[in-house]
Design an enzyme around this catalytic site. Structure first.
Site, mmCIF file in Angstrom:
data_model
loop_
_atom_site.group_PDB
_atom_site.id
_atom_site.type_symbol
_atom_site.label_atom_id
_atom_site.label_comp_id
_atom_site.label_asym_id
_atom_site.label_seq_id
_atom_site.Cartn_x
_atom_site.Cartn_y
_atom_site.Cartn_z
ATOM 1 N N ASP A 143 6.944 12.011 -7.398
ATOM 2 C CA ASP A 143 6.557 11.165 -8.524
ATOM 3 C C ASP A 143 6.784 11.916 -9.831
ATOM 4 O O ASP A 143 6.391 13.086 -9.955
ATOM 5 C CB ASP A 143 5.079 10.788 -8.436
ATOM 6 C CG ASP A 143 4.806 9.673 -7.445
ATOM 7 O OD1 ASP A 143 5.758 9.216 -6.783
ATOM 8 O OD2 ASP A 143 3.636 9.250 -7.345
ATOM 9 N N ARG A 146 -0.563 9.482 12.856
ATOM 10 C CA ARG A 146 -0.950 9.579 14.265
ATOM 11 C C ARG A 146 -1.126 8.192 14.890
ATOM 12 O O ARG A 146 -0.746 7.971 16.040
ATOM 13 C CB ARG A 146 -2.244 10.390 14.402
ATOM 14 C CG ARG A 146 -2.042 11.894 14.268
ATOM 15 C CD ARG A 146 -3.251 12.644 14.805
ATOM 16 N NE ARG A 146 -3.130 14.087 14.694
ATOM 17 C CZ ARG A 146 -2.489 14.870 15.547
ATOM 18 N NH1 ARG A 146 -1.849 14.331 16.591
ATOM 19 N NH2 ARG A 146 -2.455 16.181 15.382
ATOM 20 N N GLY A 167 2.983 12.591 -4.611
ATOM 21 C CA GLY A 167 2.634 11.860 -5.822
ATOM 22 C C GLY A 167 2.061 12.775 -6.879
ATOM 23 O O GLY A 167 2.759 13.313 -7.731
ATOM 24 N N SER A 168 0.757 12.997 -6.796
ATOM 25 C CA SER A 168 0.077 13.811 -7.805
ATOM 26 C C SER A 168 0.151 15.302 -7.504
ATOM 27 O O SER A 168 -0.119 16.132 -8.378
ATOM 28 C CB SER A 168 -1.395 13.386 -7.895
ATOM 29 O OG SER A 168 -1.515 11.983 -7.960
ATOM 30 N N GLY A 209 -3.521 9.879 -4.731
ATOM 31 C CA GLY A 209 -4.230 10.454 -5.860
ATOM 32 C C GLY A 209 -5.459 11.255 -5.508
ATOM 33 O O GLY A 209 -6.230 11.628 -6.391
ATOM 34 N N LYS A 226 8.042 1.723 -8.821
ATOM 35 C CA LYS A 226 7.038 0.901 -8.141
ATOM 36 C C LYS A 226 6.872 -0.459 -8.816
ATOM 37 O O LYS A 226 6.883 -0.558 -10.044
ATOM 38 C CB LYS A 226 5.672 1.610 -8.146
ATOM 39 C CG LYS A 226 5.624 2.910 -7.363
ATOM 40 C CD LYS A 226 4.224 3.508 -7.410
ATOM 41 C CE LYS A 226 4.172 4.889 -6.751
ATOM 42 N NZ LYS A 226 4.365 4.811 -5.297
ATOM 43 N N GLY A 235 -1.712 12.013 -0.382
ATOM 44 C CA GLY A 235 -2.581 13.166 -0.173
ATOM 45 C C GLY A 235 -1.881 14.484 0.055
ATOM 46 O O GLY A 235 -2.541 15.508 0.254
#
EC number: 4.3.3.6
Length: 298
Positions: free
Chosen positions: A24, A165, A235-236, A153, A81, A214
Site C-alpha cells: 500500500d 488455514r 498495508g500499514s 490496519g 481500491k 495484519g
C-alpha cells in the site's frame, strides 16, 4: 457494448505477481520506495488501513490525482481500491488505467447486498475472503485474485492466519469428497458447484490466493507463505514502521525465502520498531472490517 477481458487473461495477470509482495502506498515517493525494495505491485490509496481505522467515518476511493501520480512514478503494476458494490468507482478506476481493482472491505461498503459483477469489466479484480465459500462466491462473480481479509490496519497476523488455514482446510476437504457430495457442500458453504468440482480435480483455487490483513514483519510474511499463500499484501506494516525502506526490503526477501530461517533472522535484525499493533479482541463488532460484505448477501 462494454469490452470485457477473459478469465484466462485476467487470471494470467495475477499469476505474474505470484511469490511477490504488493504494498500500500499513498504517494509517488512511497511508490518508488516500494518499487526499489522489490515489490511486484503497489496499491494506491489516500490512507493506509491503520489511518482509515483511526479516522473513522466513510472511506472512499482515492482521489484520481493520487492514483495517477503513483502510476506515473513506477513501472510496476498499480492497483487501487473501490468500495464493495460501487459500480461507478470501479468504472472510474478502470478509465484511469489501473492494472487491478481491489473491491475492498477496507473502504466503507456502498452496497450491503451485492458485490460487483466483475465479469462486466476489462480490468481484473482482487477480492478478500475469510473462507472457501466467500472465495468461491467472489470468483463466481469474476474475481481474478483472492486475498485473505485478515483484520486490516491492526498489525496483528492472527486473523489472516485463521482465514488462510480455514481456506486450506476446506480445499483439502473438497478435494477428498466424492463427486456426489459436492452439491450438498456447495449448498452448505454457498459456493458454485462447478467451482467446487474444479477444486476437487485440481486441489487448489483456480486463481492465486494472497495473504493480507495484519502482516507487519518479515516473519509474518514468511509465516503466511508457509501456510500456503501465493504472495503477500502489506498495508500499514511498511509505512507505519520506524524504518519503511528497511521493512519493505526485509519483507520482500522473507516472502521469497520463506523457509530460510537464518536469512529471516538476519533480515529481522536492526529493523527498528514495527507498526503499533491492535489486539483483535479489543475491537467492537462495528470496527471489524473483515465482516463487511458478508453479513448480507456476500
Amino acid at each position: 457494448m462494454v469490452d470485457t477481458g477473459t478469465d484466462r487473461v485476467k487470471r494470467g495477470m495475477a499469476e505474474m505477481q505470484k511469490g511477490g509482495v504488493i504494498m500500500d502506498v499513498v504517494n509517488a515517493e512511497q511508490a518508488k520506495i516500494a518499487e526499489e525494495a522489490g515489490a511486484v505491485a503497489v496499491m494506491a490509496l489516500e490512507r493506509v488501513p491503520a489511518d482509515i481505522r483511526a479516522a473513522g467515518g466513510v472511506a472512499r476511493m482515492a482521489d484520481p490525482t493520487i492514483v495517477e501520480e503513483v502510476m506515473n512514478a513506477v513501472s510496476i503494476p498499480v492497483m487501487a481500491k473501490c468500495r464493495i458494490g460501487h459500480i461507478v468507482e470501479a468504472r472510474v478506476l478502470e478509465a484511469l488505467g489501473v492494472d487491478y481493482i481491489d473491491e475492498s472491505e477496507v473502504l466503507t461498503p456502498a452496497d450491503e447486498v451485492y458485490h460487483l459483477n466483475k465479469r462486466d469489466f476489462t480490468v481484473p479484480f482482487v477480492c478478500g475472503a475469510r473462507d472457501l465459500g466467500e472465495a468461491a462466491r467472489r470468483i463466481g462473480e469474476g474475481a481474478s485474485m483472492i486475498r485473505t481479509k485478515g483484520e486490516p490496519g491492526t498489525g496483528n497476523i492472527v486473523e489472516a492466519v485463521r482465514h488462510m488455514r480455514m481456506m486450506q482446510a476446506q480445499i483439502r476437504k473438497v478435494s477428498n469428497m466424492s463427486t456426489d457430495e459436492l452439491m450438498t457442500e456447495a449448498k452448505n458453504i454457498g459456493a458454485p458447484y462447478e467451482l467446487l468440482l474444479s477444486i476437487k480435480e485440481t486441489g487448489e483455487l483456480p486463481v492465486v490466493n494472497f495473504a493480507a490483513g495484519g502482516v507487519a514483519t518479515p516473519a509474518d510474511a514468511a509465516l503466511m507463505m508457509q501456510l500456503g499463500a501465493d504472495g503477500v499484501f502489506v498495508g500499514s506494516g511498511i509505512f507505519k514502521s520506524e524504518t519503511p525502506e528497511k521493512f519493505a526490503r526485509a519483507i520482500v526477501e522473507a516472502t521469497t525465502h520463506y523457509e530460510d530461517y537464518d536469512l529471516i533472522a538476519k533480515l529481522s535484525k536492526g529493523l527498528g520498531t514495527a507498526m503499533k499493533g491492535i489486539e483483535i479482541s479489543t475491537l467492537d463488532a462495528s470496527e471489524r472490517m473483515q465482516e463487511r460484505g458478508w453479513e448480507k448477501g456476500s
